[in-house]
Design a protein around this motif. Sequence first.
Motif, PDB file in Angstrom:
ATOM      1  N   GLY A  69      73.474  86.511 -18.181  1.00 21.44           N
ATOM      2  CA  GLY A  69      74.310  87.425 -18.957  1.00 21.44           C
ATOM      3  C   GLY A  69      74.107  87.358 -20.449  1.00 21.44           C
ATOM      4  N   VAL A  70      73.221  88.209 -20.978  1.00 19.00           N
ATOM      5  CA  VAL A  70      72.931  88.251 -22.414  1.00 19.00           C
ATOM      6  C   VAL A  70      73.190  89.653 -22.950  1.00 19.00           C
ATOM      7  CG1 VAL A  70      71.147  86.488 -22.092  1.00 19.00           C
ATOM      8  CG2 VAL A  70      70.487  88.898 -22.167  1.00 19.00           C
ATOM      9  N   ASP A  71      73.308  89.764 -24.274  1.00 22.72           N
ATOM     10  CA  ASP A  71      73.444  91.074 -24.916  1.00 22.72           C
ATOM     11  C   ASP A  71      72.123  91.563 -25.501  1.00 22.72           C
ATOM     12  OD1 ASP A  71      76.139  91.513 -24.388  1.00 22.72           O
ATOM     13  OD2 ASP A  71      76.786  90.378 -26.151  1.00 22.72           O
ATOM     14  N   ALA A  72      71.267  90.628 -25.949  1.00 22.34           N
ATOM     15  CA  ALA A  72      69.988  91.003 -26.552  1.00 22.34           C
ATOM     16  C   ALA A  72      69.059  89.806 -26.531  1.00 22.34           C
ATOM     17  CB  ALA A  72      70.187  91.489 -27.991  1.00 22.34           C
ATOM     18  N   MET A  73      67.748  90.084 -26.544  1.00 21.31           N
ATOM     19  CA  MET A  73      66.746  89.025 -26.637  1.00 21.31           C
ATOM     20  C   MET A  73      65.598  89.513 -27.505  1.00 21.31           C
ATOM     21  SD  MET A  73      66.594  87.444 -22.748  1.00 21.31           S
ATOM     22  CE  MET A  73      66.212  88.992 -21.912  1.00 21.31           C
ATOM     23  N   HIS A  74      64.948  88.556 -28.192  1.00 16.53           N
ATOM     24  CA  HIS A  74      63.844  88.915 -29.085  1.00 16.53           C
ATOM     25  C   HIS A  74      62.942  87.701 -29.246  1.00 16.53           C
ATOM     26  CE1 HIS A  74      61.709  91.069 -32.151  1.00 16.53           C
ATOM     27  NE2 HIS A  74      62.131  90.327 -33.155  1.00 16.53           N
ATOM     28  N   ASP A  75      61.627  87.909 -29.129  1.00 14.23           N
ATOM     29  CA  ASP A  75      60.713  86.782 -29.357  1.00 14.23           C
ATOM     30  C   ASP A  75      60.197  86.850 -30.785  1.00 14.23           C
ATOM     31  OD1 ASP A  75      59.165  89.093 -28.598  1.00 14.23           O
ATOM     32  OD2 ASP A  75      57.422  87.788 -28.408  1.00 14.23           O
ATOM     33  N   PRO A  76      60.382  85.781 -31.537  1.00 16.92           N
ATOM     34  CA  PRO A  76      60.002  85.775 -32.960  1.00 16.92           C
ATOM     35  C   PRO A  76      58.504  85.538 -33.118  1.00 16.92           C
ATOM     36  CG  PRO A  76      60.998  83.684 -32.387  1.00 16.92           C
ATOM     37  CD  PRO A  76      61.042  84.527 -31.144  1.00 16.92           C
ATOM     38  N   THR A  77      57.786  86.543 -33.567  1.00 19.08           N
ATOM     39  CA  THR A  77      56.338  86.403 -33.764  1.00 19.08           C
ATOM     40  C   THR A  77      56.057  86.258 -35.249  1.00 19.08           C
ATOM     41  OG1 THR A  77      56.134  88.832 -33.626  1.00 19.08           O
ATOM     42  CG2 THR A  77      55.758  87.562 -31.611  1.00 19.08           C
ATOM     43  N   GLY A  88      64.176  92.253 -20.240  1.00 21.99           N
ATOM     44  CA  GLY A  88      64.640  91.967 -18.900  1.00 21.99           C
ATOM     45  C   GLY A  88      63.676  92.395 -17.811  1.00 21.99           C
ATOM     46  N   ALA A  89      62.498  92.906 -18.195  1.00 18.60           N
ATOM     47  CA  ALA A  89      61.539  93.448 -17.232  1.00 18.60           C
ATOM     48  C   ALA A  89      60.483  92.420 -16.864  1.00 18.60           C
ATOM     49  CB  ALA A  89      60.869  94.697 -17.803  1.00 18.60           C
ATOM     50  N   LYS A  90      60.032  92.472 -15.624  1.00 19.89           N
ATOM     51  CA  LYS A  90      58.929  91.622 -15.188  1.00 19.89           C
ATOM     52  C   LYS A  90      57.610  92.291 -15.559  1.00 19.89           C
ATOM     53  CE  LYS A  90      56.799  89.427 -11.191  1.00 19.89           C
ATOM     54  NZ  LYS A  90      56.401  88.276 -12.023  1.00 19.89           N
ATOM     55  N   PRO A  91      56.735  91.617 -16.335  1.00 21.35           N
ATOM     56  CA  PRO A  91      55.428  92.191 -16.680  1.00 21.35           C
ATOM     57  C   PRO A  91      54.580  92.383 -15.419  1.00 21.35           C
ATOM     58  CG  PRO A  91      55.949  90.287 -18.060  1.00 21.35           C
ATOM     59  CD  PRO A  91      56.933  90.293 -16.940  1.00 21.35           C
ATOM     60  N   LYS A 104      69.860  96.010 -15.359  1.00 22.81           N
ATOM     61  CA  LYS A 104      69.370  94.744 -15.894  1.00 22.81           C
ATOM     62  C   LYS A 104      68.575  94.922 -17.187  1.00 22.81           C
ATOM     63  CE  LYS A 104      70.834  91.491 -13.128  1.00 22.81           C
ATOM     64  NZ  LYS A 104      71.661  90.376 -13.653  1.00 22.81           N
ATOM     65  N   LEU A 105      68.422  96.164 -17.657  1.00 21.33           N
ATOM     66  CA  LEU A 105      67.688  96.416 -18.897  1.00 21.33           C
ATOM     67  C   LEU A 105      68.438  95.813 -20.081  1.00 21.33           C
ATOM     68  CD1 LEU A 105      65.353  97.932 -20.396  1.00 21.33           C
ATOM     69  CD2 LEU A 105      66.927  99.880 -20.561  1.00 21.33           C
TER      70      LEU A 105
END
Length: 330
Positions: free
Chosen positions: A211-219, A77-80, A144-145
């Motif tokens: 509104g999400v509970d979790a996010m993950h980018d699949p590498t 949820g953070a802006k790089p 927002k984390l």
Amino acid sequence: MLPPGKIPPEKLREIVFNRLGAPGERVIIKSDLGVDATAIDFGSSVLVASTDPITGTEERIGFYAVHINANDVATFGAKPKWFLVSILLPENADEALLAKIMDELHESAKKLGVAIVGGHTEVTPGLHRPIVVGTMLGEVSEEKLVTSNGAKPGDAIILTKWAGLEGTSIIANEREEELVKVFGREFVERAKSFISMISVVEDALTANEAGVDAMHDPTEGGITNGLHEMADSAKLGLKVYAEKIPIREETLKICEFYGLNPLALISSGALIIAAPKENADDIISALEGKGINASVIGEFLEDKDSKVIVENGRERPLERPESDELWKIV
């Protein structure tokens, strides 16, 4: 002997996660399976940090280094905002190679609004091609984390874009001449262009607002490994439906040609989202409003030992890849 690619989960538990130095009093999110970044309490905001090397390709290595690390930060949820980079060059490197990598780093960081604030550069004995290791820092308000281990039983699994995007682009670049003979120039150029979709920063920040509970980018290990990592970190199971997982025609044909599994092919550019089912439509609408395709591909389950995929009406275990399919041919 350890296989190429990511260290297996059991070895991470045995060797890595029990050797993490002193406890961090302000660390909100600690190292764990499927957790690609850390979050540290800085009072008025939360600092999110992630580090990743680029080892699977030499082509556009600086571009990859910025975007892969920015993706990990954005999934929290953070802006790089800030980037540090270590550039390790092979012994036969010249100034032109260093300039090329720096141009890629500069342009990619500038596009994301990220400042390159430090790092290290050297010629390293024993290397056959360059390696770039990046560390991205970003910040977000505590409310927002988002964490990659926050999925809940019954959450919808949403996937943005398509499986295997990064792997398809890498293979198309590395095996260009061979693939042109089989599929033609236009096909290969389309496959190579998938690199332009590698960022999930907008995907993640847009979804988080809905509104999400979790996010993950699949590498590494692709969609399959990404799903396992999310489920393991949340101590959940999952069920996904093969026919609902979007895959580009170029990816399917290239994988078929080389005998690869597209669901276990490195998939930066896609984003896996866990969200309450009642939020799924709003998240997909918000993403599509930004021109990002997304679809529900399954759900998370209470039983952590149940990780299955439904294919042609039949349910079978979703096996975790031993390594990424990319390593079979590059």
